[in-house]
Design an enzyme around this catalytic site. Structure first.
Site, PDB file in Angstrom:
ATOM      1  N   SER A  10     -20.712  36.096  42.456  1.00 41.54           N
ATOM      2  CA  SER A  10     -22.002  35.481  42.171  1.00 41.54           C
ATOM      3  C   SER A  10     -22.997  36.525  41.658  1.00 41.54           C
ATOM      4  CB  SER A  10     -22.553  34.800  43.423  1.00 41.54           C
ATOM      5  OG  SER A  10     -23.857  34.309  43.209  1.00 41.54           O
ATOM      6  N   SER A  35     -19.464  38.483  36.767  1.00 42.98           N
ATOM      7  CA  SER A  35     -19.747  37.163  37.339  1.00 42.98           C
ATOM      8  C   SER A  35     -18.588  36.197  37.144  1.00 42.98           C
ATOM      9  CB  SER A  35     -20.992  36.557  36.687  1.00 42.98           C
ATOM     10  OG  SER A  35     -22.155  37.047  37.283  1.00 42.98           O
ATOM     11  N   GLY A  56     -21.400  40.972  33.867  1.00 46.30           N
ATOM     12  CA  GLY A  56     -20.160  40.612  33.196  1.00 46.30           C
ATOM     13  C   GLY A  56     -19.036  40.331  34.169  1.00 46.30           C
ATOM     14  N   ASP A 105     -22.922  28.264  43.549  1.00 50.14           N
ATOM     15  CA  ASP A 105     -22.716  29.064  42.342  1.00 50.14           C
ATOM     16  C   ASP A 105     -21.265  28.955  41.877  1.00 50.14           C
ATOM     17  OD1 ASP A 105     -23.176  30.669  40.197  1.00 50.14           O
ATOM     18  OD2 ASP A 105     -23.595  32.495  41.331  1.00 50.14           O
ATOM     19  N   HIS A 145     -23.778  29.964  37.527  1.00 54.45           N
ATOM     20  CA  HIS A 145     -24.815  30.436  36.614  1.00 54.45           C
ATOM     21  C   HIS A 145     -24.232  30.751  35.235  1.00 54.45           C
ATOM     22  CE1 HIS A 145     -23.493  34.359  38.393  1.00 54.45           C
ATOM     23  NE2 HIS A 145     -23.742  34.820  37.177  1.00 54.45           N
TER      24      HIS A 145
END
Length: 358
Positions: A329, A314, A312, A233, A204
């Site tokens: 994720s 991720s 942040g 992801d 993402h």
């Protein structure tokens, strides 16, 4: 704090072992065919999580999943018959008799997927409880909650529904880590593809950011080559200059963790997560092959943990020692109140891109 893998930061992954999903919480299978001369029982081995994972890979046939008991340092394998229990014990693991086979639990999971794929829900097979644990976040209410409850009840004791006060969402936000297009994520770990340096982060993130920098408004250090989200992801970015790319994770205490390999996770395994917002936190793997239904779409095959994370983080590293496990994720909650966090397995991303840790 600064990333080392690019100038000023090092964020990569490490991980450990892999285990089939399943569940327990029931009876320990005793000497089933007791006679006047009981059959001697093999002593159980004291195992590290890596050793437990290796053993588990040899015991998947005719079992109902397994998990690592970190406190007792033993592998617990769920079985549904005495023959399987005997085989498990002969290998040095503990056998536990459970009600539901892995196939039954997986069938329940598929029913949830077909009838209750509702944004704000997640599910995974929990080997400790021998159930599919379904979590509904705070957005699931009214007719959506009624629908979920109806489907869960139809599956009987194979499913348990829990509720979260948070909201499931990908953890992307503003700050200073790896930057692009006004947003930031965290670097997962450095890899090599076709002899060239790349890094992995969340899909993402790759969907949103095509040119990466190590600071807000800075010069480009990498470009996104591919990203997968939803469904999976993960994304792959290629370095465009001479940016240092050590195979390490930033521990945010002045030190780093060297990463030498990628591995599957194990239910019950103690793990750490490194991310640019909340730095390093630890926790436990709760389920494998989990599904989470974000507002943006469903992602499947995830590692579910109780490690906290925030926007942040991720793409950041989930690891265990020198082993890379996953990419952050999303989830619910935060590092003040806790919550659930999901990780994309690293091994799947490496296989998809033909890359390796490096």
């Amino acid at each position: 704090m600064k990333h080392r893998r690019i100038p000023n930061r090092r964020v990569v992954i490490a991980g450990a072992g892999a285990l089939a999903l399943a569940a327990t919480a029931t009876v320990t299978l005793a000497n089933a065919n007791a006679s006047t001369t009981p059959e001697p029982r093999p002593s159980l081995a004291k195992l590290t999580s890596a050793a437990a994972n290796k053993l588990a890979s040899q015991l998947k046939t005719d079992t109902a999943g397994a998990f690592y008991d970190a406190k007792a340092k033993k592998l617990v394998v769920n079985v549904v018959d005495k023959a399987a229990a005997k085989a498990v014990r002969a290998k040095g693991a503990e056998a536990r008799l459970v009600q539901h086979t892995f196939a039954q639990l997986d069938s329940a999971r598929q029913t949830l997927k077909s009838k209750a794929t509702i944004p704000g829900t997640s599910w995974g097979i929990d080997p400790r409880s021998n159930k599919v644990v379904v979590t509904a976040d705070r957005t699931v209410k009214g007719s959506k909650l009624d629908r979920l409850t109806k489907v869960a009840k139809s599956l009987g004791s194979k499913v348990e529904v829990r509720h979260s006060k948070g909201e499931f969402k990908p953890f992307i936000g503003g700050g200073d880590a790896i930057w692009g297009s006004g947003a930031r994520c965290s670097l997962g770990f450095n890899v090599v593809k076709d002899g060239q340096p790349h890094f992995l982060t969340a899909g993402h993130c790759g969907n949103e950011i095509k040119s990466w920098s190590d600071k807000q408004g800075g010069s480009a250090i990498a470009t996104t080559e591919d990203s997968k989200f939803p469904g999976d992801d993960y994304s792959l970015a290629k370095y465009t200059g001479d940016t240092p790319h050590p195979s390490e994770v930033d521990l945010y205490n002045g030190g780093t963790q060297k990463i030498t390999k990628a591995a599957e996770a194990t239910v019950g395994e103690k793990v750490q997560r490194s991310g640019s917002t909340t730095q390093v936190h630890d926790g436990t793997v709760k389920a494998l092959n989990a599904s989470v239904n974000y507002q943006e779409g469903t992602v499947e095959g995830l590692i579910q943990t109780d490690v906290c994370a925030e926007p942040g983080d991720s793409g950041g590293a989930l690891f265990d020692g020198e082993s890379a496990l996953g990419l952050t994720s999303g989830g619910s909650g935060d590092c003040s109140n806790g919550g659930e966090t999901f990780f994309q397995p690293v091994t799947e991303a490496l296989k998809a891109y033909g890359a390796e840790i490096g």
